[in-house]
Write a protein that holds these residues in place. Structure first.
Motif, PDB file in Angstrom:
ATOM      1  N   ALA A   1       0.818  -1.228   0.000  1.00 27.50           N
ATOM      2  CA  ALA A   1       0.000   0.000   0.000  1.00 27.50           C
ATOM      3  C   ALA A   1       0.849   1.274   0.000  1.00 27.50           C
ATOM      4  O   ALA A   1       0.604   2.170  -0.828  1.00 27.50           O
ATOM      5  N   PRO A   2       1.857   1.407   0.902  1.00 32.34           N
ATOM      6  CA  PRO A   2       2.634   2.667   0.855  1.00 32.34           C
ATOM      7  C   PRO A   2       3.389   2.851  -0.460  1.00 32.34           C
ATOM      8  O   PRO A   2       3.559   3.990  -0.919  1.00 32.34           O
ATOM      9  N   ILE A   3       3.787   1.741  -1.078  1.00 34.12           N
ATOM     10  CA  ILE A   3       4.497   1.865  -2.363  1.00 34.12           C
ATOM     11  C   ILE A   3       3.527   2.379  -3.416  1.00 34.12           C
ATOM     12  O   ILE A   3       3.858   3.262  -4.207  1.00 34.12           O
ATOM     13  N   LEU A   4       2.308   1.850  -3.403  1.00 38.27           N
ATOM     14  CA  LEU A   4       1.311   2.297  -4.392  1.00 38.27           C
ATOM     15  C   LEU A   4       0.988   3.786  -4.211  1.00 38.27           C
ATOM     16  O   LEU A   4       0.942   4.543  -5.184  1.00 38.27           O
ATOM     17  N   VAL A   5       0.817   4.180  -2.953  1.00 40.12           N
ATOM     18  CA  VAL A   5       0.500   5.595  -2.688  1.00 40.12           C
ATOM     19  C   VAL A   5       1.648   6.480  -3.193  1.00 40.12           C
ATOM     20  O   VAL A   5       1.423   7.495  -3.870  1.00 40.12           O
ATOM     21  N   ALA A   6       2.879   6.062  -2.897  1.00 42.60           N
ATOM     22  CA  ALA A   6       4.036   6.874  -3.320  1.00 42.60           C
ATOM     23  C   ALA A   6       4.142   6.905  -4.846  1.00 42.60           C
ATOM     24  O   ALA A   6       4.414   7.967  -5.430  1.00 42.60           O
ATOM     25  N   LEU A   7       3.932   5.768  -5.487  1.00 40.17           N
ATOM     26  CA  LEU A   7       4.045   5.734  -6.953  1.00 40.17           C
ATOM     27  C   LEU A   7       2.976   6.602  -7.608  1.00 40.17           C
ATOM     28  O   LEU A   7       3.258   7.333  -8.557  1.00 40.17           O
ATOM     29  N   ILE A   8       1.765   6.536  -7.079  1.00 45.51           N
ATOM     30  CA  ILE A   8       0.706   7.373  -7.664  1.00 45.51           C
ATOM     31  C   ILE A   8       1.027   8.848  -7.425  1.00 45.51           C
ATOM     32  O   ILE A   8       0.833   9.688  -8.309  1.00 45.51           O
ATOM     33  N   GLY A   9       1.572   9.133  -6.248  1.00 50.07           N
ATOM     34  CA  GLY A   9       2.007  10.513  -5.981  1.00 50.07           C
ATOM     35  C   GLY A   9       3.057  10.962  -6.991  1.00 50.07           C
ATOM     36  O   GLY A   9       2.986  12.068  -7.527  1.00 50.07           O
ATOM     37  N   GLY A  10       4.021  10.093  -7.267  1.00 49.82           N
ATOM     38  CA  GLY A  10       5.065  10.426  -8.239  1.00 49.82           C
ATOM     39  C   GLY A  10       4.505  10.548  -9.646  1.00 49.82           C
ATOM     40  O   GLY A  10       4.912  11.420 -10.417  1.00 49.82           O
ATOM     41  N   LEU A  11       3.542   9.697  -9.940  1.00 50.85           N
ATOM     42  CA  LEU A  11       2.954   9.704 -11.295  1.00 50.85           C
ATOM     43  C   LEU A  11       2.130  10.952 -11.563  1.00 50.85           C
ATOM     44  O   LEU A  11       1.917  11.307 -12.717  1.00 50.85           O
ATOM     45  N   ARG A  12       1.669  11.605 -10.511  1.00 50.76           N
ATOM     46  CA  ARG A  12       0.839  12.796 -10.718  1.00 50.76           C
ATOM     47  C   ARG A  12       1.606  13.920 -11.414  1.00 50.76           C
ATOM     48  O   ARG A  12       1.006  14.803 -11.996  1.00 50.76           O
ATOM     49  N   SER A  13       2.933  13.857 -11.348  1.00 48.38           N
ATOM     50  CA  SER A  13       3.684  14.891 -12.073  1.00 48.38           C
ATOM     51  C   SER A  13       3.947  14.462 -13.519  1.00 48.38           C
ATOM     52  O   SER A  13       4.541  15.221 -14.284  1.00 48.38           O
ATOM     53  N   GLY A  14       3.512  13.274 -13.886  1.00 48.57           N
ATOM     54  CA  GLY A  14       3.643  12.843 -15.272  1.00 48.57           C
ATOM     55  C   GLY A  14       2.404  13.224 -16.060  1.00 48.57           C
ATOM     56  O   GLY A  14       1.450  13.779 -15.514  1.00 48.57           O
ATOM     57  N   ALA A  15       2.448  12.939 -17.357  1.00 49.51           N
ATOM     58  CA  ALA A  15       1.298  13.224 -18.216  1.00 49.51           C
ATOM     59  C   ALA A  15       0.697  11.878 -18.618  1.00 49.51           C
ATOM     60  O   ALA A  15       1.132  11.258 -19.583  1.00 49.51           O
ATOM     61  N   ASN A  16      -0.273  11.433 -17.843  1.00 52.09           N
ATOM     62  CA  ASN A  16      -0.835  10.098 -18.049  1.00 52.09           C
ATOM     63  C   ASN A  16      -2.009  10.161 -19.014  1.00 52.09           C
ATOM     64  O   ASN A  16      -3.097  10.580 -18.631  1.00 52.09           O
ATOM     65  N   LEU A  17      -1.767   9.733 -20.238  1.00 53.61           N
ATOM     66  CA  LEU A  17      -2.847   9.772 -21.226  1.00 53.61           C
ATOM     67  C   LEU A  17      -3.864   8.669 -20.970  1.00 53.61           C
ATOM     68  O   LEU A  17      -5.005   8.776 -21.364  1.00 53.61           O
ATOM     69  N   GLY A  18      -3.436   7.598 -20.303  1.00 50.53           N
ATOM     70  CA  GLY A  18      -4.356   6.528 -19.899  1.00 50.53           C
ATOM     71  C   GLY A  18      -4.268   6.376 -18.391  1.00 50.53           C
ATOM     72  O   GLY A  18      -3.476   5.573 -17.897  1.00 50.53           O
ATOM     73  N   PRO A  19      -5.067   7.156 -17.638  1.00 53.21           N
ATOM     74  CA  PRO A  19      -4.899   7.154 -16.175  1.00 53.21           C
ATOM     75  C   PRO A  19      -5.141   5.782 -15.537  1.00 53.21           C
ATOM     76  O   PRO A  19      -4.401   5.389 -14.622  1.00 53.21           O
TER      77      PRO A  19
END
Lengths: 210, 242
Positions: free
Chosen positions: A136-154
């Protein structure tokens, strides 16, 4: 608003940007650090871990780690529009095929009795919950990091983040888990990883929209 | 439509390389075709006034845009301003290509939303890859969003010949009265101090240092507030499109 005004505003806001890879790497370190702390605090390491890691049982850690690396590569590519995603998805597909193939071979070798023993192990739900908790903490951190990316398929990015987080969590949990039967480990860890991928897809749909 | 949209999305999800249309597979060719179709590509730049026209057209793959973007990502304001000005006509052509059914104002909204997204997500561009495919992918995504929003609003409108409305159309030379209202509406939705900064930089053309002196803030604080304001504007713009 006139586009020229917007351009003036944007140009004034030009400043040093930390690359997405670095942001993502930092998020990963924080997430894995929290997960490792959780593992040590709640489950501890299994006795004789050093010796176990010298035997073929080390595959229990190595394969999820390999899956996590492939999924991390894929998730980073999915957050960069027009970046080549295909090699990463192929690598991930190859790892998944390897795991599925190994399970089939071991299932055939173990026979019905082996499958019954592996799939009927009463520890299965406990191990699935533990992998999900640690991931769970890894997923939360990864999603946090991904928010600065440009996810065309969220949803896709979220699912890949869940896959990466679940696999990394499974690799960590394998350091505590003393159940070494591959016919137990493969379905248990895979089930937890798939559930994390579903959670990630759901979370990504709402949090990673461009 | 013979293909169920959900099935189509699932196929795209599973086989991401199928998403590579001609524009993503070969952006140079795609842009060339856009310019062919749109009469030279100079006309969109001309609409933007002398500042943008002076910035010229984008380079044809010599890495100049990428060099400007790299400089911008290291904090070079001048390089970033030149880059944005050069990208505008290309971006307009991309939006025109991806959203031919939208009206000029809706297309300009998509251009602005895309610009904001490019700005806020520019760290997602990989510096060893060409810039235009990255930009095209984002523009395409925003154009599709705008299309979906239009369909959701029931915006597939009936075609009306423009000649029937000639006496009701506004004078193209006159200033658009909706523009001032639009700016006020957008700025009214963000923090008043941030709105003052946006007004200072965007409309009055003041530098961050000048605004800082006027509002008794450090230059750094002005820049941070401006960045936050841009994020808020991004949210506002998305809402306006949706």
């Amino acid at each position: 608003m006139r586009t020229e005004i917007l351009i003036r505003l944007l140009a004034t806001d030009a400043r040093l940007r930390i690359n997405l890879g670095a942001r993502f790497g930092l998020a990963l370190v924080v997430g894995v650090g929290c997960a490792a702390g959780l593992l040590l605090a709640r489950y501890g390491l299994r006795p004789g871990l050093g010796q176990v890691l010298m035997t073929p049982t080390a595959a229990k850690t190595a394969v999820p780690l390999l899956t996590a690396c492939a999924a991390l590569w894929a998730v980073l590519m999915s957050a960069r529009p027009a970046a080549p995603l295909l090699p990463a998805t192929r690598a991930l597909g190859a790892v998944v095929a390897l795991i599925a193939g190994a399970f089939v071979v071991l299932g055939i070798a173990g026979g019905a009795e082996g499958l019954r023993r592996g799939l009927g192990n009463p520890m299965m739900m406990m191990c699935i919950s533990a992998v999900m908790l640690i991931s769970a903490p890894i997923l939360v951190a990864l999603i946090g990091g991904l928010r600065s990316g440009a996810n065309l398929g969220p949803a896709r990015s979220g699912a890949l983040a869940g896959l990466a987080a679940g696999a990394a969590g499974a690799a960590l949990y394998s350091l505590a888990c003393d159940q070494d039967d591959p016919l137990f480990v493969v379905p248990t860890y895979s089930g937890a990883v798939l559930m994390l991928a579903l959670v990630g897809a759901f979370a990504g749909q709402f949090t990673l929209r461009l | 439509m013979f293909l169920n949209p959900t099935f189509g999305r699932a196929v795209h999800w599973l086989w991401p390389w199928w998403r590579l249309g001609p524009a993503q597979a070969d952006p140079t060719r795609a842009l060339a075709s856009v310019y062919d179709e749109d009469d030279g590509g100079a006309s969109p730049a001309a609409e933007d006034g002398p500042d943008l026209a002076e910035a010229g057209t984008p380079s044809g793959g010599d890495g100049a845009l990428e060099a400007l973007m790299r400089a911008a990502n290291r904090g070079d304001e001048g390089a970033y301003a030149i880059l944005l000005a050069r990208l505008i006509p290309v971006l307009r052509a991309m939006v025109q290509r991806h959203a031919p059914g939208l009206g000029p104002e809706a297309r300009e909204d998509v251009v602005q939303v895309t610009l904001l997204t490019l700005h806020l997500k520019r760290q997602s561009w990989r510096e060893d890859l060409p810039l235009l495919p990255w930009m095209n992918a984002i523009a395409r995504h925003k154009a599709i969003d705008a299309h979906r929003a239009r369909i959701a609003r029931g915006g597939a409108r009936r075609h009306v010949p423009i000649d029937d409305l000639a006496d009701q159309l506004a004078d193209p030379e006159a200033e658009d009265p909706a523009r001032r209202h639009d700016i006020d509406k957008v700025l009214g939705a963000i923090d008043p101090r941030a709105a003052e900064i946006v007004r200072g930089v965007g409309i009055l053309g003041e530098s961050a240092a000048e605004i800082g002196a006027r509002l008794n803030m450090s230059e750094g604080a002005v820049r941070v507030a401006l960045h936050r304001a841009l994020r808020a504007l991004d949210v506002q713009r998305k809402r306006m499109i949706e």
